[in-house]
Design a protein around this motif. Structure first.
Motif, PDB file in Angstrom:
ATOM      1  N   LYS A  53      18.909  15.559 -25.546  1.00  0.00           N
ATOM      2  CA  LYS A  53      17.905  14.928 -26.417  1.00  0.00           C
ATOM      3  C   LYS A  53      17.287  13.705 -25.743  1.00  0.00           C
ATOM      4  O   LYS A  53      16.068  13.477 -25.821  1.00  0.00           O
ATOM      5  N   TYR A  54      18.111  12.924 -25.066  1.00  0.00           N
ATOM      6  CA  TYR A  54      17.652  11.674 -24.467  1.00  0.00           C
ATOM      7  C   TYR A  54      16.868  11.948 -23.181  1.00  0.00           C
ATOM      8  O   TYR A  54      15.903  11.241 -22.877  1.00  0.00           O
ATOM      9  N   SER A  55      17.243  12.993 -22.467  1.00  0.00           N
ATOM     10  CA  SER A  55      16.469  13.405 -21.296  1.00  0.00           C
ATOM     11  C   SER A  55      15.089  13.904 -21.703  1.00  0.00           C
ATOM     12  O   SER A  55      14.105  13.677 -20.999  1.00  0.00           O
ATOM     13  N   ILE A  56      15.021  14.594 -22.827  1.00  0.00           N
ATOM     14  CA  ILE A  56      13.728  15.080 -23.314  1.00  0.00           C
ATOM     15  C   ILE A  56      12.792  13.906 -23.576  1.00  0.00           C
ATOM     16  O   ILE A  56      11.596  13.956 -23.265  1.00  0.00           O
ATOM     17  N   ASP A  57      13.322  12.821 -24.143  1.00  0.00           N
ATOM     18  CA  ASP A  57      12.506  11.625 -24.340  1.00  0.00           C
ATOM     19  C   ASP A  57      11.971  11.105 -23.004  1.00  0.00           C
ATOM     20  O   ASP A  57      10.806  10.694 -22.896  1.00  0.00           O
ATOM     21  N   GLU A  58      12.836  11.124 -21.976  1.00  0.00           N
ATOM     22  CA  GLU A  58      12.416  10.646 -20.653  1.00  0.00           C
ATOM     23  C   GLU A  58      11.374  11.570 -20.028  1.00  0.00           C
ATOM     24  O   GLU A  58      10.508  11.128 -19.268  1.00  0.00           O
ATOM     25  N   MET A  59      11.465  12.873 -20.331  1.00  0.00           N
ATOM     26  CA  MET A  59      10.655  13.883 -19.651  1.00  0.00           C
ATOM     27  C   MET A  59       9.399  14.253 -20.406  1.00  0.00           C
ATOM     28  O   MET A  59       8.770  15.278 -20.119  1.00  0.00           O
ATOM     29  N   THR A  60       9.003  13.431 -21.375  1.00  0.00           N
ATOM     30  CA  THR A  60       7.791  13.683 -22.145  1.00  0.00           C
ATOM     31  C   THR A  60       6.939  12.422 -22.215  1.00  0.00           C
ATOM     32  O   THR A  60       7.426  11.313 -22.012  1.00  0.00           O
ATOM     33  N   GLU A  61       5.674  12.615 -22.513  1.00  0.00           N
ATOM     34  CA  GLU A  61       4.775  11.508 -22.840  1.00  0.00           C
ATOM     35  C   GLU A  61       4.549  11.504 -24.348  1.00  0.00           C
ATOM     36  O   GLU A  61       4.413  12.561 -24.965  1.00  0.00           O
TER      37      GLU A  61
END
Length: 477
Positions: A461-469
């Motif tokens: 979940k936290y990586s998804i935040d990093e990998m999106t704008e």
């Protein structure tokens, strides 16, 4: 099982392609050649970047459900081929087979988490009328993929740490160029075959094996790469940060993780956990227990029990079921730590267990009376070695833990809820494990550090935040 006589190819644009040159991959334990692996050159990397650029557009067009189903199939493939994957780990990085199976089990779970999170990528409604001039407006946010991500991964968890980069990237619709560690390409190529079988669009995943000085530098500087996610050494991470310009960067770097043993109900259980944390996979874990601070009333008994258990550990072939730890990743790493041991002894420290090296194998080593300024306490050992130090007051132990350039995770054993909260408030780390070792990690939790341990967080979940704008949409009604 991958056969060493078959040359391992690059994976670019959904196709397997031999490199113009190869290198011999040697088992850290047996020293025999287990594969010939392609060396990617600049032309190969350029082809991978172009392929990923197109692959990102294809992946972005898939629905959340379609991306989720691909990741679900990958998880199922790993479950079906778990023993084969575990044997690859034992061969290419000398991970004991029982630890290798545990990593594959986590890898299966990580891709499962990614599959589930692919269906939960959403924004939020902004209450515009909370502002004086916001009346009559509706606003919401959406998360969009970045495009192409370069993932540079280490040798120590070559399946699961790759999963922590590929899983969230594909869940949200990014393409990936994966550069695995030179010592662990077979796991990355196995992973590519799993995604190929699962139906990932061509170009969405590209695997380029070879030298970091060739591949990494080219990826980091290319403006078509929108994010670099790196797990590895502090020195390389700082270099990536310098070169990456305005690209997003997440860095999972070094640590010299500590555990504080203040008060316990069962000292034997705590010793057993600390043994696991210090010596599993020869200490080659980012959150391996490297420093133990024990309340002085417990110190001598703790040390006695710890040494007793350390001496029982079995050092042998990683493919044997009974093996607890095997060789380090290469002889130069073992020699480095052996030098640190000699420096510590010259400075007055005592080796109370282990300390001997044979080739790349370093015995489980316990050091006492080590000055806090020694490399064994200040730097990241990444080896089967631990220092054990007594203290009087908890505040003193916390100061010793914080007296480090790193801050990934720490563990605190205490029967006092007041001390537990005091420790969580005052420890300068990314994660505090109460009544457990800092080596504890499950794959949906946020994971990352402060200070020189890195920037950004992993955990799907936290990586998804990093990998999106984050995009804002604002309607005037």
């Amino acid at each position: 099982m991958l056969k060493h006589e078959v040359a391992q190819q690059l994976f670019i644009n959904g196709k397997w392609k031999a490199g113009s040159d190869f290198y011999d991959l040697t088992s850290p334990y047996s020293k025999r050649v287990i594969a010939k692996v392609s060396l990617a050159n600049e032309t190969d990397v350029e082809a991978a970047i172009k392929s990923a650029h197109k692959g990102a557009e294809q992946l972005r067009q898939l629905t959340s459900l379609e991306r989720s189903e691909i990741l679900e199939r990958v998880s199922a493939i790993f479950k079906e081929k778990a023993e084969q994957a575990a044997e690859i780990l034992a061969l290419e990085c000398a991970k004991p087979i029982k630890d290798a199976r545990a990593e594959i089990s986590r890898t299966i779970e990580t891709y499962k988490f990614a599959s589930e999170e692919a269906k939960r990528i959403h924004g939020e409604i902004i209450p515009m009328d909370a502002a004086k001039n916001g009346k009559g407006r509706l606003a919401f946010t959406v998360r969009e993929p970045l495009g192409t991500i370069a993932a540079i991964t280490p040798f120590n968890f070559p399946f699961n740490l790759v999963a922590h980069k590929l899983g969230p990237a594909f869940a949200v619709g990014n393409s990936v160029i994966l550069k695995p560690a030179t010592q662990t390409p077979l796991s990355a190529l196995f992973t590519a075959r799993a995604f190929e079988e699962a139906g990932l669009p061509a170009g969405a995943l590209n695997v380029v094996t070879g030298k970091g000085s060739v591949i990494g530098n080219q990826l980091v500087k290319d403006s078509r790469i929108k994010m670099i996610t790196f797990t590895g050494s502090l020195e390389v991470g700082l270099d990536i940060k310098r070169q990456s310009g305005l690209n997003k960067v997440t860095l999972e770097l070094g640590s010299n993780s500590a555990v504080i043993v203040d008060s316990v109900e069962n000292l034997g259980d705590v010793v057993e956990r600390c043994i696991q944390g210090a010596f599993s996979y020869a200490g080659q874990v980012c959150i391996s227990v490297q420093r133990i601070y024990v309340q002085k009333e417990l110190y001598h008994l703790f040390l006695e029990k710890f040494i007793e258990k350390a001496k029982r550990l079995i050092i042998a072939d990683p493919l044997l079921e009974s093996t607890d730890l095997s060789s380090m990743i290469n002889i130069s790493e073992a020699e480095r730590v052996e030098k640190w041991i000699h420096e510590a002894v010259e400075a007055g420290a005592k080796v109370v267990c282990g300390g001997q090296r044979e080739g790349a194998i370093l015995q489980p080593t316990v050091i006492t009376e080590a000055k806090q300024t020694l490399p064994l306490n200040c730097k990241e050992a990444f080896a089967p070695i631990v220092t054990i130090t007594p203290y009087e007051q908890l505040e003193e132990a916390i100061t010793l833990v914080n007296n480090s350039e790193y801050g990934l995770q720490a563990g605190v054993y205490t029967t006092s809820i007041r001390k537990a909260f005091y420790a969580t408030e005052n420890l300068q780390v990314g994660g505090v494990m109460i009544n457990d070792i800092p080596t504890y990690r499950v794959d949906q939790m946020p994971y990352g550090g402060v200070k020189n341990s890195g920037t950004g967080r992993e955990g799907i979940k936290y990586s998804i935040d990093e990998m999106t704008e984050l995009k804002l949409v604002n309607f005037k009604l």
